[in-house]
Design a protein around this motif. Structure first.
Motif: not given
Length: 176
Positions: A22-29, A134-140
């Motif tokens: 589940p922790a890996w499922a939350q990673v967005k690269v 900014t883009y990274g923060r806004q798009n999680n």
């Protein structure tokens, strides 16, 4: 006893992997190409046009010198049988001097151009880093990686955000 220990170890590994999923499922690269963004963006193209304009006359002069050196070399080769040894040595010395002067001027040109390129790209890079953050923060995004710098060999098209970040950079550049 060893068989029991191995079975227990395998069970522990499956349990650990099962809870880590589940922790890996939350990673967005996100993966981008910084060089492409800079080269294809409005600020990057403006900087390149300014560089070309600024150094065009110097480049034209270097091209003319290179052509003159080529002609001198051809002349030296054509006249090598006709000239006396002293005259041939004088021509060779002149040729070497011109080649050395050309190389010095070419190195100077490259250093000036590199310095100017660094000066022009510094504000673009600063703005690009801000846009990426900014883009990274806004798009999680958990992380955004430069695919070229990391030695990335493969990435699914779904995680490549080069075009989106380039558009954001263009907007930020126009807005400043």
């Amino acid at each position: 006893m060893r068989l029991c220990f191995r079975a227990l170890l395998v069970a522990a590994l499956f349990l650990a992997v099962g809870t880590a999923t589940p922790a890996w499922a939350q990673v967005k690269v996100g993966i981008l190409d910084m060089q492409a963004i800079i080269a294809e963006s409005v600020p990057g193209q403006e900087a390149m046009n300014e560089l070309r304009t600024r150094f065009e006359s110097m480049r034209t002069e270097l091209d003319a010198q290179n052509e003159a050196i080529g002609k001198l070399r051809d002349e030296l080769q054509r006249q090598s049988m006709v000239l006396s040894q002293e005259a041939q040595q004088d021509k060779e010395l002149e040729y070497r001097r011109k080649v050395r002067d050309f190389q010095d001027q070419f190195q100077s040109f490259q250093m000036k151009m590199k310095g100017e390129e660094d000066r022009l790209s510094e504000p673009i890079l600063e703005l690009l880093i801000n846009v990426i953050n900014t883009y990274g923060r806004q798009n999680n995004f958990t992380m955004i990686i430069d695919g070229n710098a990391s030695g990335l060999v493969y990435a699914d098209e779904a995680v490549i955000i080069t075009d989106a970040v380039k558009e954001e950079l263009n907007k930020a550049w126009r807005a400043r």
